[in-house]
Structures are given as structure tokens and as C-alpha cells.
Design an enzyme around this catalytic site. Structure first.
Site, PDB file in Angstrom:
ATOM      1  N   SER A   1       0.496  -1.175   0.312  1.00  0.00           N
ATOM      2  CA  SER A   1      -0.002  -0.355   0.285  1.00  0.00           C
ATOM      3  C   SER A   1       0.769   1.278   0.092  1.00  0.00           C
ATOM      4  CB  SER A   1      -0.695   0.338   1.269  1.00  0.00           C
ATOM      5  OG  SER A   1      -1.651   1.104   1.617  1.00  0.00           O
TER       6      SER A   1
ATOM      7  N   TYR B   1      -3.471  -0.473   9.933  1.00  0.00           N
ATOM      8  CA  TYR B   1      -3.245  -0.922   8.811  1.00  0.00           C
ATOM      9  C   TYR B   1      -1.642  -0.170   7.704  1.00  0.00           C
ATOM     10  CZ  TYR B   1      -4.564  -0.903   3.349  1.00  0.00           C
ATOM     11  OH  TYR B   1      -4.441  -0.884   2.012  1.00  0.00           O
TER      12      TYR B   1
END
Ligand code: NAP
Ligand code: GCO
Length: 264
Positions: free
Chosen positions: A147, A160
Site C-alpha cells: 500500500s 493498517y
């Protein structure tokens, strides 16, 4: 001859969480390159719908019901896949969740859940698949879906970011430990893509939507199918000497500090 480098005919790919979104898009791309597609869902209730959706793309996939964080399920179902379908040549660790909560307000249990799914899950599935690849002396490809948060922090996504940052380093460790078995472990780092995961922050008028469109040099959200090229590359012989690399597909976000809001 050149296209042969990207040909996945005869290969079997497992895409975790591949019932929709980026996982399904990458799986369809791998299928277009010739791969046989297997995907999983953690509750099983989305498998039927997903199979229909794959058929609309001309893909005869197979769906299995397991949670990537439960090792017993992973071991059992991957053995079943390799018995019923074929040994896994390509693993895409795509399954993941996000929780957008300021750290001060986040429950430890919430933090742990994100780490468990987004980091421990890829470890469990990666190790299970790698054990089989090593035993078969087949080599293989592992692609971990990282990500922007593997590189950057952002308000409210601490768990996250910690997981995706860890996944970048887990990828490098997989590369380090398994290269000698001809297993290449790499990552894809998508920028901001239009899926159900980003839907809450992407709708018209949402400040984050405006922010991302301005922050992304390409000036737009990514389309899931725009990850297919990166997935095919890292799943194919074209990347046989690529190991531990995170391939960012982000419209230029990581290339730039950004620009003032009044600049085009
Ligand atoms: P998504 O629409 O939320 O899909 C995630 C999938 O993972 C869902 O099918 C979900 O199943 C599954 N999943 C979650 N926990 C699981 C578990 N414990 N076991 C098995 N499956 C599980 O997300 P997406 O936008 O397609 O993103 C896919 C991956 O790319 C994620 O890892 C995400 O972090 C990453 N990513 C997304 C973006 C983006 O902009 N969208 C950008 C960079 C990276 P359920 O439906 O049952 O929850
Ligand atoms: C968010 C987004 C991001 C994307 C992606 C960016 O809330 O910031 O959901 O985390 O999903 O990871 O690369």
C-alpha cells in the site's frame, strides 16, 4: 518469444480475498495470461456470487472457504486446493481490511485485528504455500499486496500502516529466505483505487476524494484493472530475477511531495 515471458498457461494462482475488488481484478488479469484461478473468502457466502462474476469475465475460477488468519483452515484448504485443482504456482496475498480510527480512540483489539489479517495472514498463507513449493522443488511466485501506507503515514490508519509497512519487510524476508528455492517474493503497492474499501472516502464532495485527486499526479483514482499488468509481470517468468521488490502502481503519488491546492 517475448510474450512467452508473460505467459501463465499451465500455472495455478491463488488470490486471497479474491471475491471482488483489487483481488478479482488481478485474478482476471492472471487468467487472461493463462493462469488457472483459485480464490478464497472467509465466510463462504460470497463464493457463489464471485464465481458468477468471474464467469462474466470468461474465467472458470474455483472458490474456497477459509480465513487467512486461521492456520488450521489455511493448511487444510490449501491441501484441498492442491489435491482438487493443482499445486499452487502463484500466490497473491490480497486479503486485507482497514480501520480508520485515531490512535487515541482505537481499541487494542481493533489494532490487533488489522495486524492479524493484513500481516499475520500473509505470513500464514505464504509459509503454507512456500512449504509446498519447496517440497515439490517447483519454485513459485508470491505477490504481497502492500500500500501507499507501506511508505507513508496518514491520520487514522495506524494499524493498517503498521501492517502494510510490516508486509513490505515480510516480503523482503520471504525473498531472502526462499530465493534459494527459486521462489520470488515481491509486492505490489497500489495507490488509491476505486473499490468498496475506499468507497467511504471517495464519494463526490468528500474532502479526501478532492485531496487524493489533487495529490495524485495522474489526477484520479486508480481502476482495479490497472493492476493487472503488474500482477502478470510479478507472476511470470519476466520477473524471475526480481526479488523483494515492491512495485508501486500509484499514478505518481510516491514520486512527488505534492503541490499547493491552487496549482494544477
Ligand atoms: P476489499 O474490497 O475490502 O476486499 C478485501 C477482501 O479481503 C474481501 O474480499 C474480504 O472479504 C477479504 N478478507 C478480509 N479479511 C479476510 C480474512 N481474514 N480471510 C480471508 N479473506 C479476507 O479491498 P480492496 O480495495 O479490493 O483491497 C484489496 C487489497 O489491496 C487489500 O489488502 C488492501 O489493503 C489493498 N489495497 C487497497 C487499495 C485501494 O485503494 N483499494 C490500495 C492499496 C492497497 P470480506 O468481504 O469477507 O471482508
Ligand atoms: C485510506 C485508504 C488507503 C488505501 C490504500 C492506499 O484510508 O487511506 O483506504 O489505505 O486503501 O492502502 O495505498
Amino acid at each position: 518469444m517475448l510474450l512467452k515471458l508473460f505467459d501463465l498457461t499451465g500455472k495455478t494462482a491463488l488470490v486471497t480475498g479474491g471475491t471482488h475488488g483489487l483481488g478479482m481484478a488481478m485474478a482476471v488479469g492472471l487468467a487472461k495470461a493463462g493462469a488457472r484461478i483459485v480464490f478464497n473468502d472467509r465466510s463462504g457466502d460470497k463464493i457463489h456470487t464471485a464465481l458468477e462474476e468471474y464467469r462474466k469475465h470468461g474465467v472458470e475460477a474455483a472458490g474456497y472457504d477459509f480465513d487467512v488468519t486461521i492456520e488450521a483452515q489455511v493448511i487444510e484448504q490449501i491441501a484441498l486446493i492442491e489435491k482438487e485443482i493443482a499445486p499452487i504456482d502463484i500466490l497473491v496475498n490480497n486479503a486485507g481490511i482497514i480501520k480508520r480510527v485515531p490512535m487515541i480512540e482505537m481499541d487494542v483489539a481493533e489494532f490487533r485485528e488489522v495486524i492479524d489479517i493484513d500481516l499475520v495472514g500473509p505470513f500464514i498463507v505464504g509459509r503454507t504455500v512456500a512449504k509446498s513449493m519447496i517440497a515439490r522443488q517447483s519454485g513459485g511466485k508470491i505477490i504481497n499486496i502492500c500500500s501507499m501506507m507501506s511508505e507513508l503515514g496518514r491520520n487514522t490508519v495506524s494499524a493498517y500502516a503498521a501492517a502494510k509497512g510490516g508486509l513490505k519487510m515480510l516480503t523482503r524476508n520471504m525473498a531472502t529466505e526462499w530465493a534459494r528455492f527459486n521462489i520470488q517474493a515481491n509486492g505490489i503497492g497500489p495507490g488509491y483505487f476505486a473499490t468498496s474499501q475506499t468507497a467511504p472516502i471517495r464519494h463526490e464532495g468528500h474532502p479526501f476524494n478532492e485531496f487524493i485527486i489533487h495529490r495524485t499526479p495522474a489526477g484520479r483514482w486508480g481502476l482495479p484493472e490497472e493492476l493487472q499488468g503488474a500482477a502478470i509481470f510479478l507472476a511470470s517468468a519476466a520477473s524471475d530475477f526480481v526479488n523483494g521488490h515492491i512495485l508501486y502502481v500509484d499514478g505518481g503519488i510516491l514520486a512527488t511531495i505534492g503541490k499547493p491546492s491552487n496549482e494544477l
